[in-house]
Write an enzyme that holds these catalytic residues in place. Structure first.
Site, PDB file in Angstrom:
ATOM      1  CG  HIS A 198      -5.261  55.053  46.798  1.00  0.00           C
ATOM      2  ND1 HIS A 198      -4.229  55.851  46.384  1.00  0.00           N
ATOM      3  CD2 HIS A 198      -4.910  54.604  48.013  1.00  0.00           C
ATOM      4  CE1 HIS A 198      -3.285  55.893  47.300  1.00  0.00           C
ATOM      5  NE2 HIS A 198      -3.675  55.135  48.307  1.00  0.00           N
ATOM      6  CB  CYS A 208      -3.676  57.855  50.333  1.00  0.00           C
ATOM      7  SG  CYS A 208      -3.183  56.514  51.409  1.00  0.00           S
ATOM      8  CD  GLU A 243      -5.562  57.292  43.368  1.00  0.00           C
ATOM      9  OE1 GLU A 243      -6.640  57.611  43.906  1.00  0.00           O
ATOM     10  OE2 GLU A 243      -4.535  57.031  44.027  1.00  0.00           O
TER      11      GLU A 243
HETATM   12  N1  GLN Z   1       1.290  55.189  54.345  1.00  0.00           N
HETATM   13  C1  GLN Z   1       1.476  56.339  53.505  1.00  0.00           C
HETATM   14  C2  GLN Z   1       1.912  57.562  54.322  1.00  0.00           C
HETATM   15  O1  GLN Z   1       1.895  57.495  55.491  1.00  0.00           O
HETATM   16  C3  GLN Z   1       0.221  56.678  52.749  1.00  0.00           C
HETATM   17  C4  GLN Z   1      -0.146  55.518  51.863  1.00  0.00           C
HETATM   18  C5  GLN Z   1      -0.708  55.893  50.530  1.00  0.00           C
HETATM   19  O2  GLN Z   1      -0.679  57.060  50.104  1.00  0.00           O
HETATM   20  N2  GLN Z   1      -1.186  54.919  49.832  1.00  0.00           N
HETATM   21  O3  GLN Z   1       2.270  58.551  53.772  1.00  0.00           O
END
Ligand code: GLN
Length: 186
Positions: free
Chosen positions: A168, A79, A170
């Site tokens: 994710h 992410c 995890e």
């Molecule tokens: N929206 C976050 C970003 O732009 C990422 C979201 C996340 O890591 N769950 O960094």
């Protein structure tokens, strides 16, 4: 084998729980001197990429992480970690810029950004995928391989030593993506 988990902000503890289940040693990287320890793989967790990027900069950790990745250190970005690795971030500057992907942040909209699904992950099978204000990968280039797609959007990819997921793994019980990462290290 020892994995370093970047622990400046975000969902780093969850990666540690998964590595515990897999019986793999790990430690948290919180400051520049932690990068001098010996480790075989690096995890960049989810969180807020702008906050993590700024902290990496303030703590003077950017160059050393970038050099390790460029020298072949296996890295797994989830992410926000994916966003940190991307060479291109839509309408924003990039951070580590080591991976040949173009990324769109908060790509599902702020309201609809969090959802759960199950999809095929190449070489692994169908796995649970939990998305939290997630980015997606608009396109990959050079030798980056697509590993998973959801509704036509790329959500996992690999370029040699670099593995990324927009979701994710995890936060689910499924250990397969982490196993996949350990296979890259081995
Ligand atoms: N929206 C976050 C970003 O732009 C990422 C979201 C996340 O890591 N769950 O960094």
């Amino acid at each position: 084998m020892t994995i370093g988990i970047l622990a400046l902000q975000g969902a780093f503890a969850e990666h540690g729980y998964i590595l515990d289940k897999l019986g793999v040693d790990h430690f948290e990287i919180r400051q520049k001197k932690d990068l001098e320890r010996s480790f075989d793989g690096l995890i960049l967790p989810g969180g807020e990429s702008t906050v993590m990027g700024k902290l990496l900069d303030e703590l003077g950790m950017f160059e050393s992480i970038r050099k390790k990745i460029q020298a072949g250190m296996p890295v797994f970005g989830t992410c926000a970690g994916l966003i940190l690795l991307a060479k291109e971030v839509e309408e924003e500057p990039s951070w580590l810029a080591t991976m040949s992907i173009r990324v769109k942040r908060n790509a599902y909209g702020r309201q609809l950004g969090s959802f759960y699904t199950q999809q095929e992950f190449k070489g692994v099978g169908i796995i649970p995928m939990s998305f939290i204000r997630a980015p997606y990968i608009e396109n990959v280039y050079d030798d980056t391989e697509i590993l998973a797609q959801v509704d036509g959007k790329i959500v996992a990819a690999r370029q040699k030593n670099q593995l990324v997921t927009a979701f994710h793994p995890e936060v689910t019980d499924n250990l397969e993506v982490h196993r996949y990462f350990l296979d890259i290290i081995e």
